[in-house]
Design a protein around this motif. Structure first.
Motif, PDB file in Angstrom:
ATOM      1  N   VAL A 153       0.517  -1.224   0.147  1.00 58.15           N
ATOM      2  CA  VAL A 153       0.049  -0.052   0.303  1.00 58.15           C
ATOM      3  C   VAL A 153       0.869   1.436   0.157  1.00 58.15           C
ATOM      4  O   VAL A 153       1.022   1.975  -0.843  1.00 58.15           O
ATOM      5  N   LEU A 154       1.560   1.121   1.161  1.00 57.72           N
ATOM      6  CA  LEU A 154       2.716   2.491   0.811  1.00 57.72           C
ATOM      7  C   LEU A 154       3.161   2.315  -0.204  1.00 57.72           C
ATOM      8  O   LEU A 154       3.922   3.348  -0.842  1.00 57.72           O
ATOM      9  N   GLU A 155       3.822   1.289  -0.891  1.00 61.87           N
ATOM     10  CA  GLU A 155       4.822   1.145  -2.395  1.00 61.87           C
ATOM     11  C   GLU A 155       3.876   2.169  -3.521  1.00 61.87           C
ATOM     12  O   GLU A 155       4.387   3.174  -4.223  1.00 61.87           O
ATOM     13  N   ALA A 156       2.762   2.441  -3.042  1.00 58.92           N
ATOM     14  CA  ALA A 156       1.951   2.936  -4.189  1.00 58.92           C
ATOM     15  C   ALA A 156       1.868   4.952  -4.040  1.00 58.92           C
ATOM     16  O   ALA A 156       2.328   5.861  -5.074  1.00 58.92           O
TER      17      ALA A 156
ATOM     18  N   LEU B 252      -1.454  -1.238  -6.624  1.00 62.43           N
ATOM     19  CA  LEU B 252      -0.506  -1.704  -5.294  1.00 62.43           C
ATOM     20  C   LEU B 252      -1.838  -1.796  -4.426  1.00 62.43           C
ATOM     21  O   LEU B 252      -1.007  -2.963  -3.378  1.00 62.43           O
ATOM     22  N   VAL B 253      -2.125  -0.528  -4.403  1.00 60.48           N
ATOM     23  CA  VAL B 253      -2.842  -0.495  -2.636  1.00 60.48           C
ATOM     24  C   VAL B 253      -4.089  -1.772  -3.232  1.00 60.48           C
ATOM     25  O   VAL B 253      -4.159  -2.190  -1.645  1.00 60.48           O
ATOM     26  N   LYS B 254      -4.184  -2.157  -3.681  1.00 61.01           N
ATOM     27  CA  LYS B 254      -5.594  -3.107  -3.598  1.00 61.01           C
ATOM     28  C   LYS B 254      -5.041  -4.599  -3.698  1.00 61.01           C
ATOM     29  O   LYS B 254      -5.674  -5.270  -2.447  1.00 61.01           O
ATOM     30  N   THR B 255      -3.398  -4.522  -3.944  1.00 59.25           N
ATOM     31  CA  THR B 255      -3.279  -5.627  -3.777  1.00 59.25           C
ATOM     32  C   THR B 255      -2.601  -5.886  -1.872  1.00 59.25           C
ATOM     33  O   THR B 255      -3.218  -6.924  -1.236  1.00 59.25           O
TER      34      THR B 255
ATOM     35  N   GLU C 299      -5.573   4.695   8.168  1.00 61.47           N
ATOM     36  CA  GLU C 299      -5.500   6.524   8.133  1.00 61.47           C
ATOM     37  C   GLU C 299      -4.470   7.726   7.786  1.00 61.47           C
ATOM     38  O   GLU C 299      -5.071   8.369   7.233  1.00 61.47           O
ATOM     39  N   ASN C 300      -4.417   6.418   7.482  1.00 59.01           N
ATOM     40  CA  ASN C 300      -3.019   7.536   6.263  1.00 59.01           C
ATOM     41  C   ASN C 300      -3.289   7.119   4.498  1.00 59.01           C
ATOM     42  O   ASN C 300      -2.381   7.518   3.477  1.00 59.01           O
ATOM     43  N   VAL C 301      -4.299   6.562   3.990  1.00 59.22           N
ATOM     44  CA  VAL C 301      -4.071   6.348   2.343  1.00 59.22           C
ATOM     45  C   VAL C 301      -5.350   7.453   2.845  1.00 59.22           C
ATOM     46  O   VAL C 301      -6.142   7.769   3.515  1.00 59.22           O
ATOM     47  N   PRO C 302      -5.442   8.084   1.494  1.00 58.56           N
ATOM     48  CA  PRO C 302      -6.671   9.655   1.249  1.00 58.56           C
ATOM     49  C   PRO C 302      -7.457   8.897   0.825  1.00 58.56           C
ATOM     50  O   PRO C 302      -7.724   7.216   0.286  1.00 58.56           O
ATOM     51  N   LYS C 303      -9.255   9.559   1.120  1.00 54.33           N
ATOM     52  CA  LYS C 303      -9.652   9.602   1.890  1.00 54.33           C
ATOM     53  C   LYS C 303     -11.102   8.194   0.512  1.00 54.33           C
ATOM     54  O   LYS C 303     -11.267   7.168   0.134  1.00 54.33           O
ATOM     55  N   ILE C 304     -10.272   8.892  -0.887  1.00 52.89           N
ATOM     56  CA  ILE C 304     -10.915   9.459  -2.177  1.00 52.89           C
ATOM     57  C   ILE C 304     -10.350   7.568  -2.290  1.00 52.89           C
ATOM     58  O   ILE C 304     -11.633   7.017  -3.487  1.00 52.89           O
ATOM     59  N   VAL C 305      -9.682   6.701  -1.904  1.00 50.57           N
ATOM     60  CA  VAL C 305      -9.258   5.607  -2.152  1.00 50.57           C
ATOM     61  C   VAL C 305     -10.411   4.309  -1.914  1.00 50.57           C
ATOM     62  O   VAL C 305     -10.711   3.364  -1.909  1.00 50.57           O
ATOM     63  N   GLY C 306     -11.072   5.044  -0.481  1.00 50.32           N
ATOM     64  CA  GLY C 306     -11.937   3.965   0.418  1.00 50.32           C
ATOM     65  C   GLY C 306     -12.010   2.821   1.066  1.00 50.32           C
ATOM     66  O   GLY C 306     -12.701   2.047   1.557  1.00 50.32           O
ATOM     67  N   TYR C 307     -10.418   3.313   1.474  1.00 53.84           N
ATOM     68  CA  TYR C 307     -10.430   1.923   2.643  1.00 53.84           C
ATOM     69  C   TYR C 307     -10.113   2.137   3.408  1.00 53.84           C
ATOM     70  O   TYR C 307      -9.029   3.315   4.544  1.00 53.84           O
TER      71      TYR C 307
END
Length: 160
Positions: free
Chosen positions: A63-66, A77-80, A107-115
């Motif tokens: 996820v961070l790699e994204a 990457l986020v999905k995987t 907490e740290n992924v953008p809200k738009i990602v939906g996760y």
């Protein structure tokens, strides 16, 4: 024979715990800069273990790699990473550290990602199971809580 097996088990446990400490230390600062993120990703990629917590950190690294990769790869990457982390938690629902990893990722992924649907659930799980953890994990949870955007001051104060 028992002595040899005991020594071998202690040797394996020592190196596995140092692997875990290296991952924790690197993950704790991974979000502070691209260099730290890349360092964590590199450390996580080198780890091979059947330990679900180490696999959880490897999923978080995806996820961070994204964050540090090119536009085209980010979504996959986020999905995987998220799918892997969800699978680990489904298989190990009572593992506090896996819940902490998911909490920090969400907490740290953008809200738009939906996760971000498990923030409240994971926070409550970590707080309610804090007292059952070993000293190293308690310390790690306290460090996370200190910089957490999700935990309130009152919740942070309960971590002793």
């Amino acid at each position: 024979m028992k002595l040899m097996l005991s020594l071998l088990a202690a040797f394996v446990m020592f190196f596995q715990s140092s692997d875990l400490e290296a991952l924790r230390d690197s993950y704790a600062v991974a979000n502070q800069s691209k260099e730290n993120a890349k360092n964590f990703i590199e450390i996580a990629d080198k780890k091979t273990s059947s330990d679900p917590v180490i696999s959880g950190y490897k999923a978080a690294a995806k996820v961070l790699e994204a964050k540090v990769s090119t536009e085209g790869k980010r979504k996959s990457l986020v999905k995987t990473g998220a799918t892997s982390l969800e699978s680990l938690i489904k298989s190990n629902p009572n593992n506090t550290e896996l819940r902490l990893i998911r909490l920090s990722v969400q907490e740290n992924v953008p809200k738009i990602v939906g996760y971000h649907k498990n923030l409240k659930e994971d926070k409550e799980f970590v707080l309610s199971n804090y007292s059952k953890q070993n000293a190293a994990l308690k310390s790690y949870i306290k460090k996370f809580a200190a910089q957490s955007k999700t935990m309130t001051a009152a919740e942070k104060a309960t971590l002793k």
